[in-house]
Design a protein around this motif. Sequence first.
Motif, PDB file in Angstrom:
ATOM      1  N   GLU A   1       1.297   4.026  -4.063  1.00 53.26           N
ATOM      2  CA  GLU A   1      -0.122   4.371  -3.899  1.00 53.26           C
ATOM      3  C   GLU A   1      -0.978   3.826  -5.038  1.00 53.26           C
ATOM      4  N   TRP A   2      -2.082   3.133  -4.670  1.00 50.95           N
ATOM      5  CA  TRP A   2      -3.000   2.599  -5.699  1.00 50.95           C
ATOM      6  C   TRP A   2      -4.338   3.346  -5.742  1.00 50.95           C
ATOM      7  N   VAL A   3      -4.610   4.163  -4.735  1.00 47.27           N
ATOM      8  CA  VAL A   3      -5.880   4.898  -4.733  1.00 47.27           C
ATOM      9  C   VAL A   3      -5.767   6.112  -5.651  1.00 47.27           C
ATOM     10  N   GLU A   4      -6.830   6.366  -6.396  1.00 47.55           N
ATOM     11  CA  GLU A   4      -6.854   7.502  -7.331  1.00 47.55           C
ATOM     12  C   GLU A   4      -6.604   8.804  -6.549  1.00 47.55           C
ATOM     13  N   PRO A   5      -5.661   9.661  -7.017  1.00 46.73           N
ATOM     14  CA  PRO A   5      -5.247  10.839  -6.231  1.00 46.73           C
ATOM     15  C   PRO A   5      -6.395  11.735  -5.786  1.00 46.73           C
ATOM     16  N   SER A   6      -7.401  11.946  -6.638  1.00 41.10           N
ATOM     17  CA  SER A   6      -8.490  12.854  -6.259  1.00 41.10           C
ATOM     18  C   SER A   6      -9.298  12.291  -5.087  1.00 41.10           C
TER      19      SER A   6
END
Length: 688
Positions: free
Chosen positions: A181-186
């Motif tokens: 995963e590259w999208v910021e978790p929040s």
Amino acid sequence: MRPDILNPLFAEASVLKGVGPAVAKPLARLGLERAVDLAFHLPVGWVERQMVETLDEAITGRMVGIVLTATQYSATGSARAPFRVTCVDKAGDVVRLVYFGKNSGWPRKLLPLGEPRFVSGRLDRYGDELQIVHPDHVVEPKEAEAIPATEPVYGLSEGITNGRLRELVAQGVARAPELAEWVEPSILTQKGWPAWHEALVAAHGDPAATSARERLAYDEIFAGQLALMLLRADTRKRRGVALEGDGRLRDAMRLPFAPTGAQTRTMQEIAGDMAQPHPMLRLLQGDVGAGKTLVATKALLNAVEAGAQGAMLAPTEILARQHFATLQKTLAGLPVTVAILTGRDKGKVRESTLMGLADGSIDILVGTHAIFQEAVAYRNLGLAVIDEQHRFGVAQRMMLTAKAERAPHLLVMTATPIPRTLTLTHYGEMDVSRLDEMPPGRQPIETRVMPDDRLEEIVAALARHLEAGRQAYWVCPLVEESEDGDQAAAEARGAALKAVLGVDRVGIVHGRMSGPEKDAVMEAFAGGRLGLLVATTVIEVGVDVPNATLMIIEGAERFGLAQLHQLRGRVGRGDQRSVCLLVRGRQLSETGRARLALMRETQDGFRIAEEDLRLRGAGELLGTRQSGEERFRLSNPEQINLLTPTAHDDARLLIDRDGGLASPRGQAARLCLYLFERDAAAGLLRSG
């Protein structure tokens, strides 16, 4: 080097089952030459079948799936007449299947008399009878389970069916790996998006998967933003040359009026950037007539004061020569040598200019793309100003840095304001200055909309305008008559106006003329020897004739808002009242009507730019195809507008806080860059 995990996805389409030379041709026409292209070829619509047992249950006008039995064939004997197959459902109700232009042997083979077949197609009522024209599936009932109730519809080309393309897309998607995963978790939590691979599968399989499609659009936009951030970080790391002039040349400039507050603020921002040891990357946005050229001139003089050279790149020959003339006039009497270099300059003139650049005797060079050619070497290039008509890509901006021992400072000026999201999309690596004030004395332009059946009145008013000693522009959308003849061409219109107004008073200029021909007409108009200039949009940018106070735009509804605003900005440059006439055709779409109403209502280029984006929707991103090299496959303009600010902030967060590409998320983001083919940017931080 692309990571190995992505290699199966980037394989040529020819390795897929069922792709031979015959299928490869229509795929190539669609730009689908690799497995990844097929995986990213998203559905443009959906077939949703109503699966029924009897015709009574079916809704006409919809796709249905039903078991039917053929009872009779009907053919008239004429090759052009349709071939009909009469069928019944299990309740005995009748429907006719219709085949046009087919050999009757094919339907007979598909639908043998007395044998049940599962048939799928659009059920319509024709008079008193039900019919299905060209069913999309006819199979034995036991094979019906393989036909989905919901089926994606893809953009096609001649030579390939939707069914075949659907099979190839499925093979492409099957080659897509699960990725970290590259999208910021929040952001993931807030949006409720699925993982990348799950989103890709859902986008091809579920018409309701809006969050999946939004996730894919975000990934594509994020890759572009991250690429620009890496370019910015790389440029900031490079050693530039701090340039801090002493003000002697700038102070000696004689200006007809004091700079506006916005000009003063912007000049201070630029001078502050140029005094830093890393290269400036600044975008200068200003409305038509807001005084960008003065700001650029002051920046060039700052470089010369500090012992460096400046280069100014214009998008066209006409504009380059106009900038050259303006600089010569503005800097007259100052110890500054200005030269011009375009593709037209040859022989001794060109050699002399090249020598002057190399030995440093030329302080400022104005030109077209010719100033980037390998033979052009500068002694000490300190500042490059790019006055771009529409778009000058990231690749060309990077190329500039090779023209100096140390990366030069870079100032990019846009011809018209650009909406914020598109500024981020195309110039996300740059700091932005805005000229949001107009210089004193700039007259508002009266804008009127008139139908084209009043052309005679318009020409009569134009004649009176010229008799009063004023000049005017008449803009046409095409150079030659179009096939349907509904667009005025510059040559035809010019000939008609010469017949009324006099041959010696009318000049014609269009994009297909040679440079010298064009320049001769423009110079005659600027010098007042011509009263009317009939032109295509080659006059859109940079032409400055204060005595020209009337702009007539024929077929105005065919132009984008950004273009109309640019063209209107050619008048209103002196102290006389100016008028812009928007001449419209009779066929006016809602968008065309809204566009012309907005032009009449406002002269605020920043508002017009935002409205242009909204009105165009899924059309071209910028009024005159300014988007150039940016090509989006998974995201539409609405998604770009919505998601770019978030992607911009997320990419900046990754670089500034999350350890760049060296962090675990950064390693995943590196894969994202390769996945969306922003490889050049991934290469900027190979150590990351």
